[in-house]
Design an enzyme around this catalytic site. Structure first.
Site, short mmCIF file in Angstrom:
data_model
loop_
_atom_site.label_atom_id
_atom_site.label_comp_id
_atom_site.label_asym_id
_atom_site.label_seq_id
_atom_site.Cartn_x
_atom_site.Cartn_y
_atom_site.Cartn_z
N HIS A 72 46.17 33.34 -57.39
CA HIS A 72 47.48 32.83 -57.80
C HIS A 72 48.54 33.34 -56.83
CE1 HIS A 72 47.01 31.50 -62.26
NE2 HIS A 72 46.00 31.10 -61.52
N TYR A 201 55.85 33.46 -68.07
CA TYR A 201 56.46 34.53 -68.87
C TYR A 201 57.74 33.95 -69.48
CZ TYR A 201 53.53 38.05 -66.50
OH TYR A 201 52.47 38.80 -66.03
N PRO A 295 51.61 46.05 -71.09
CA PRO A 295 50.87 45.11 -70.23
C PRO A 295 51.73 44.01 -69.59
CG PRO A 295 50.38 44.70 -72.53
CD PRO A 295 51.21 45.95 -72.48
N LYS A 299 49.82 46.00 -64.97
CA LYS A 299 49.59 47.15 -64.10
C LYS A 299 48.45 48.06 -64.54
CE LYS A 299 51.88 45.65 -61.52
NZ LYS A 299 51.33 45.23 -60.25
N TYR A 387 54.69 43.17 -58.51
CA TYR A 387 53.68 42.44 -59.28
C TYR A 387 52.37 42.32 -58.49
CZ TYR A 387 51.94 39.06 -62.72
OH TYR A 387 51.20 38.44 -63.71
#
Ligand code: FAS
Ligand code: PHB
Length: 394
Positions: A72, A201, A295, A299, A387
């Site tokens: 991704h 998100y 979460p 990480k 990220y």
């Protein structure tokens, strides 16, 4: 029984550490309290940072990940009726992430382990670690109904948040920093095509939602719920209706919430926790045994991988020479990266979740932060860099 490195915990941290040390010719014994089926099927993380992917490949564990994993190169943020895509390669000089579930990483590590016949004992519960400040630390454990001992040159606690290894660090020098969040996640697996070809998100007045995936036909979805929520209070239709409302997908081309058979329904508490130092004498902590992150930033698993990568290098140096330089630096080296991941996970969590104690003022601050991510390349680059993962020895 004696071994060079005694590892407590057969999750990703313990299994990968054993693999890295095996590759370097160092013998280990791994004690795992649960059975193989439980460890392989425990639903947890889904996103591998670029650094984690690189470590798994170089350790010889990346073949199935490369065949079945989904690369991704971005995520989508949804807020205040808007959506904004954060592109990773253009913001990080080419870095991406891999969608490949922790369950699959664990299966691959265990399968490889059985080929090498490395001693990985299931149903072996460590009771205590003793003589940590000597050159022969000892693990007392229960296996096949008998209490046994494993003497080691080094012990590594990879036994997660509820493990025993942390107790080997005297309370006089052990500090745990922690925060619990006023909300939890309700997670499900669904036999349904993912909502979109990237993760979404979503910030919404009704609460946070995350649309993730496992394969092109299996979705992984999360809803913010109150602490203490009973999954039984969330029948499938209620979950789908709430996801629909929070993701607000109507009218978006190529984005659709497909409903399907639900499994793996569980409530996950949200906490941050760091134990310092991550070492006492010849006992080391790695992964969730040392730190927990909410979460939201994906990480947890990745920090476990970076810890054991740093530790394996240090143990190889100490085993092959008189130098303990890297071992002596282990805790500080890892904690710098751990605290960076704690801050990023805290930021992602508090920006995206509806806190019941928030006034409208704090909600406006959240929306301003999200707007900044949408309009500023600098702000988006900071998110993308964290990220996709900072360098292992950040
Ligand atoms: P683990 O907890 O995975 O492994 C520890 C192992 O030690 C376990 O197998 C346990 O059985 C064993 N053990 C414990 N005590 C023992 C004893 N006394 N003797 C022998 N063995 C013992 N991270 C993300 O990035 N994204 C997510 O979506 C996400 N979801 C999560 C959901 C849940 C419910 C939980 C608890 C965590 C989640 N995490 C997530 C974080 C998770 O992925 C961890 O970071 C990851 O499992 C860390 O791996 P380990 O450090 O190996 O710890
Ligand atoms: C998951 O797919 O399980 C997942 C993905 C991203 C997160 C947390 C969990 O931030």
């Amino acid at each position: 029984m004696h071994t060079t490195v005694g590892i407590i915990g057969g999750g990703p941290a313990g299994l990968l550490l054993a693999r890295l040390l095996h590759n370097a010719g160092i013998d280990t014994v791994t004690l795992e309290s649960r059975d193989r089926a439980h460890v392989e099927n425990r639903q947890r993380a889904g996103i591998l940072e670029q650094g984690t992917v690189d470590v798994l490949r170089s350790a010889g564990v990346g073949d199935r990940m490369d065949r079945e994993g989904l690369v991704h190169d971005g995520i989508e943020l949804r807020f205040d009726g808007r959506s904004h895509r954060v592109d990773f390669p253009s913001l990080t000089g080419g870095r991406t992430v891999m969608v490949y579930a922790q369950t699959e990483v664990v299966k691959d590590l265990i399968a490889l382990r059985s080929e090498d016949a490395g001693p990985l004992l299931f149903g072996a519960r460590a009771l205590a670690v003793e003589d940590a400040d000597t050159d022969r630390p000892l693990i007392r454990y229960l296996h096949e109904g008998r209490e046994q001992t494993l003497s080691c040159d080094y012990v590594v606690g990879c036994d997660g948040f509820h493990g025993v290894a942390r107790q080997a660090i005297p309370t006089s020098i052990r500090t745990t920093y922690e925060r619990t969040y006023p909300y939890s996640w309700l997670g499900i697996l669904a036999e349904a095509a993912p909502v979109y070809d990237e993760l979404i998100y979503a910030h919404s007045p009704r609460g946070f939602a995350l649309a993730s995936m496992r394969t092109p036909t299996v979705s992984r979805l999360y809803l913010q719920v109150d602490n203490g929520t009973d999954p039984a209070d969330w029948p499938d239709e209620r979950i789908w209706d709430e996801l629909d409302a929070r993701l607000a997908l109507s009218g978006d081309a190529g984005v659709q919430l497909t409903r399907g058979a639900v499994s793996g329904k569980a409530v996950l508490p949200m906490r941050s926790s760091v134990t310092e130092p991550m070492r006492y004498g010849r006992v080391f902590l790695a992964g969730d045994a040392a730190h927990i992150v909410p979460p939201t930033g994906a990480k947890g698993l990745n920090l476990a991988v970076s810890d054991v990568t740093v530790l394996a290098r240090a143990l190889v140096q100490a085993h092959g020479s008189d130098s303990a330089e890297l071992l002596d630096a282990y805790s500080d080296t890892c904690l710098r990266r751990v605290w960076r991941a704690e801050q990023f996970s805290y930021e992602m969590t508090t920006t995206l979740h509806h806190d019941p104690a928030h006034s409208p003022f704090e909600t406006r601050l959240q929306l301003s932060r999200l707007d900044r991510l949408a309009v500023s390349g600098h702000a988006a680059a900071e998110l993308a860099e964290n990220y996709t993962g900072l360098p292992i020895d950040y």
